[in-house]
Design a protein around this motif. Sequence first.
Motif, PDB file in Angstrom:
ATOM      1  N   MET A   1       0.842  -1.194   0.000  1.00  0.00           N
ATOM      2  CA  MET A   1       0.000   0.000   0.000  1.00  0.00           C
ATOM      3  C   MET A   1       0.874   1.240   0.000  1.00  0.00           C
ATOM      4  O   MET A   1       1.718   1.419   0.861  1.00  0.00           O
ATOM      5  N   THR A   2       0.776   2.068  -0.968  1.00  0.00           N
ATOM      6  CA  THR A   2       1.578   3.276  -1.069  1.00  0.00           C
ATOM      7  C   THR A   2       0.932   4.397  -0.294  1.00  0.00           C
ATOM      8  O   THR A   2      -0.251   4.670  -0.444  1.00  0.00           O
ATOM      9  N   VAL A   3       1.694   5.026   0.581  1.00  0.00           N
ATOM     10  CA  VAL A   3       1.172   6.134   1.377  1.00  0.00           C
ATOM     11  C   VAL A   3       1.296   7.414   0.580  1.00  0.00           C
ATOM     12  O   VAL A   3       2.375   7.787   0.144  1.00  0.00           O
ATOM     13  N   THR A   4       0.179   8.074   0.349  1.00  0.00           N
ATOM     14  CA  THR A   4       0.170   9.332  -0.395  1.00  0.00           C
ATOM     15  C   THR A   4      -0.148  10.467   0.549  1.00  0.00           C
ATOM     16  O   THR A   4      -1.201  10.476   1.181  1.00  0.00           O
ATOM     17  N   ALA A 119      -7.380   2.467   9.637  1.00  0.00           N
ATOM     18  CA  ALA A 119      -7.400   1.514  10.742  1.00  0.00           C
ATOM     19  C   ALA A 119      -6.527   1.997  11.895  1.00  0.00           C
ATOM     20  O   ALA A 119      -6.900   1.876  13.068  1.00  0.00           O
ATOM     21  N   ARG A 120      -5.359   2.566  11.585  1.00  0.00           N
ATOM     22  CA  ARG A 120      -4.497   3.084  12.640  1.00  0.00           C
ATOM     23  C   ARG A 120      -5.117   4.302  13.317  1.00  0.00           C
ATOM     24  O   ARG A 120      -4.966   4.497  14.530  1.00  0.00           O
ATOM     25  N   PHE A 121      -5.832   5.102  12.549  1.00  0.00           N
ATOM     26  CA  PHE A 121      -6.563   6.226  13.132  1.00  0.00           C
ATOM     27  C   PHE A 121      -7.603   5.711  14.125  1.00  0.00           C
ATOM     28  O   PHE A 121      -7.696   6.209  15.260  1.00  0.00           O
ATOM     29  N   LEU A 122      -8.399   4.710  13.732  1.00  0.00           N
ATOM     30  CA  LEU A 122      -9.415   4.169  14.632  1.00  0.00           C
ATOM     31  C   LEU A 122      -8.791   3.587  15.894  1.00  0.00           C
ATOM     32  O   LEU A 122      -9.333   3.730  16.997  1.00  0.00           O
ATOM     33  N   GLU A 123      -7.644   2.935  15.735  1.00  0.00           N
ATOM     34  CA  GLU A 123      -6.962   2.368  16.900  1.00  0.00           C
ATOM     35  C   GLU A 123      -6.583   3.462  17.891  1.00  0.00           C
ATOM     36  O   GLU A 123      -6.720   3.296  19.111  1.00  0.00           O
ATOM     37  N   LYS A 124      -6.115   4.601  17.372  1.00  0.00           N
ATOM     38  CA  LYS A 124      -5.673   5.685  18.246  1.00  0.00           C
ATOM     39  C   LYS A 124      -6.842   6.395  18.937  1.00  0.00           C
ATOM     40  O   LYS A 124      -6.671   6.952  20.019  1.00  0.00           O
ATOM     41  N   VAL A 125      -8.012   6.397  18.312  1.00  0.00           N
ATOM     42  CA  VAL A 125      -9.134   7.165  18.864  1.00  0.00           C
ATOM     43  C   VAL A 125     -10.240   6.260  19.408  1.00  0.00           C
ATOM     44  O   VAL A 125     -11.356   6.714  19.643  1.00  0.00           O
ATOM     45  N   ARG A 126      -9.950   4.987  19.636  1.00  0.00           N
ATOM     46  CA  ARG A 126     -11.022   4.046  19.983  1.00  0.00           C
ATOM     47  C   ARG A 126     -11.686   4.352  21.317  1.00  0.00           C
ATOM     48  O   ARG A 126     -12.792   3.869  21.573  1.00  0.00           O
ATOM     49  N   LEU A 178      -7.095  -4.691  12.957  1.00  0.00           N
ATOM     50  CA  LEU A 178      -7.155  -3.991  11.675  1.00  0.00           C
ATOM     51  C   LEU A 178      -5.925  -3.113  11.483  1.00  0.00           C
ATOM     52  O   LEU A 178      -5.343  -3.053  10.398  1.00  0.00           O
ATOM     53  N   ALA A 179      -5.541  -2.407  12.559  1.00  0.00           N
ATOM     54  CA  ALA A 179      -4.375  -1.523  12.470  1.00  0.00           C
ATOM     55  C   ALA A 179      -3.105  -2.325  12.207  1.00  0.00           C
ATOM     56  O   ALA A 179      -2.252  -1.918  11.404  1.00  0.00           O
ATOM     57  N   ASP A 180      -2.946  -3.471  12.883  1.00  0.00           N
ATOM     58  CA  ASP A 180      -1.775  -4.318  12.653  1.00  0.00           C
ATOM     59  C   ASP A 180      -1.734  -4.801  11.206  1.00  0.00           C
ATOM     60  O   ASP A 180      -0.673  -4.807  10.568  1.00  0.00           O
ATOM     61  N   ALA A 181      -2.872  -5.217  10.691  1.00  0.00           N
ATOM     62  CA  ALA A 181      -2.921  -5.687   9.306  1.00  0.00           C
ATOM     63  C   ALA A 181      -2.573  -4.559   8.341  1.00  0.00           C
ATOM     64  O   ALA A 181      -1.857  -4.767   7.353  1.00  0.00           O
ATOM     65  N   GLU A 182      -3.069  -3.367   8.628  1.00  0.00           N
ATOM     66  CA  GLU A 182      -2.781  -2.216   7.763  1.00  0.00           C
ATOM     67  C   GLU A 182      -1.286  -1.927   7.733  1.00  0.00           C
ATOM     68  O   GLU A 182      -0.710  -1.677   6.668  1.00  0.00           O
ATOM     69  N   ARG A 183      -0.634  -1.985   8.900  1.00  0.00           N
ATOM     70  CA  ARG A 183       0.817  -1.740   8.965  1.00  0.00           C
ATOM     71  C   ARG A 183       1.578  -2.801   8.171  1.00  0.00           C
ATOM     72  O   ARG A 183       2.500  -2.488   7.418  1.00  0.00           O
ATOM     73  N   GLN A 184       1.216  -4.062   8.379  1.00  0.00           N
ATOM     74  CA  GLN A 184       1.927  -5.148   7.708  1.00  0.00           C
ATOM     75  C   GLN A 184       1.768  -5.074   6.196  1.00  0.00           C
ATOM     76  O   GLN A 184       2.729  -5.279   5.451  1.00  0.00           O
ATOM     77  N   GLY A 189       3.964  -3.357   0.750  1.00  0.00           N
ATOM     78  CA  GLY A 189       3.625  -2.640  -0.464  1.00  0.00           C
ATOM     79  C   GLY A 189       2.321  -3.089  -1.085  1.00  0.00           C
ATOM     80  O   GLY A 189       2.122  -2.967  -2.292  1.00  0.00           O
ATOM     81  N   ARG A 190       1.411  -3.612  -0.250  1.00  0.00           N
ATOM     82  CA  ARG A 190       0.133  -4.101  -0.755  1.00  0.00           C
ATOM     83  C   ARG A 190      -1.013  -3.344  -0.110  1.00  0.00           C
ATOM     84  O   ARG A 190      -0.893  -2.856   1.006  1.00  0.00           O
ATOM     85  N   ARG A 191      -2.141  -3.283  -0.827  1.00  0.00           N
ATOM     86  CA  ARG A 191      -3.342  -2.657  -0.295  1.00  0.00           C
ATOM     87  C   ARG A 191      -4.168  -3.691   0.462  1.00  0.00           C
ATOM     88  O   ARG A 191      -4.252  -4.842   0.037  1.00  0.00           O
ATOM     89  N   PRO A 192      -4.801  -3.294   1.565  1.00  0.00           N
ATOM     90  CA  PRO A 192      -5.697  -4.229   2.251  1.00  0.00           C
ATOM     91  C   PRO A 192      -6.833  -4.662   1.337  1.00  0.00           C
ATOM     92  O   PRO A 192      -7.275  -3.915   0.476  1.00  0.00           O
ATOM     93  N   LYS A 193      -7.304  -5.885   1.523  1.00  0.00           N
ATOM     94  CA  LYS A 193      -8.445  -6.372   0.746  1.00  0.00           C
ATOM     95  C   LYS A 193      -9.252  -7.324   1.626  1.00  0.00           C
ATOM     96  O   LYS A 193      -8.769  -7.841   2.642  1.00  0.00           O
ATOM     97  N   ALA A 194     -10.490  -7.583   1.206  1.00  0.00           N
ATOM     98  CA  ALA A 194     -11.427  -8.331   2.045  1.00  0.00           C
ATOM     99  C   ALA A 194     -10.890  -9.708   2.427  1.00  0.00           C
ATOM    100  O   ALA A 194     -11.156 -10.200   3.530  1.00  0.00           O
ATOM    101  N   ALA A 195     -10.131 -10.351   1.534  1.00  0.00           N
ATOM    102  CA  ALA A 195      -9.634 -11.699   1.815  1.00  0.00           C
ATOM    103  C   ALA A 195      -8.732 -11.729   3.046  1.00  0.00           C
ATOM    104  O   ALA A 195      -8.646 -12.749   3.735  1.00  0.00           O
TER     105      ALA A 195
END
Length: 214
Positions: A1-4, A119-126, A178-184, A189-195
């Motif tokens: 996942m590319t951070v823009t 996901a990392r935003f939600l983790e920080k503000v949960r 979710l946040a851990d998966a987003e970081r990994q 270099g991949r985008r999260p997906k439902a699978a």
Amino acid sequence: MTVTRPDATAQPSGSTGARDLLLAAAERLIGERGLEVSLREIAVAAGQRNNSAVHYHFGTRDALVEAVVELRQQALEQERLERLVQLDADGGTDLHSLVEVLVAPAFHTPYAMGATHYARFLEKVRDHPALESSALESRQWPATKMLIGRMAKALDDLPPRLVELRLRSMMSAMFALLADAERQLERAGRRPKAAAAAPVVDMLVGMLTAPQAP
């Protein structure tokens, strides 16, 4: 996942463009550093010359956090509702299917909208009031409300207080996973997906159905 990172030159110069830039910057910076990030830093990251831009568009820090939460929520709720309709048509009422309907959209819908740190935003503000149980079950989030209600019913062999505790803990665990998966995925270099939701769903179901201690 590319951070823009937000680019002030890529958006309209009007108030709508500025607001969108602020939301994107807030999502990224809070996701990276937490709520201690200053409103001035968010304004700068959004390419706004006025350091009071957040106050102008949102009024308060709490209102900004709520706006970022809601930014993705409508699309998430729509997909969850569609999945619920399909689930009902298929006769699926088991707990695993309900948790999957809740979790799977979070692995791709925000990113299809351009999110990079949701996901990392939600983790920080949960712990923020915008994500309390009353908000999660509000009329503005009908799919989430129905899912939580159905999950509680599926756990009706447990004492009500334990059901409430497990559901609340499941939501907190969901944000963290979710946040851990987003970081990994970002590192890979991949985008999260439902699978990618499958192992998270399994873990959350295990938490909800764990044997009751004597």
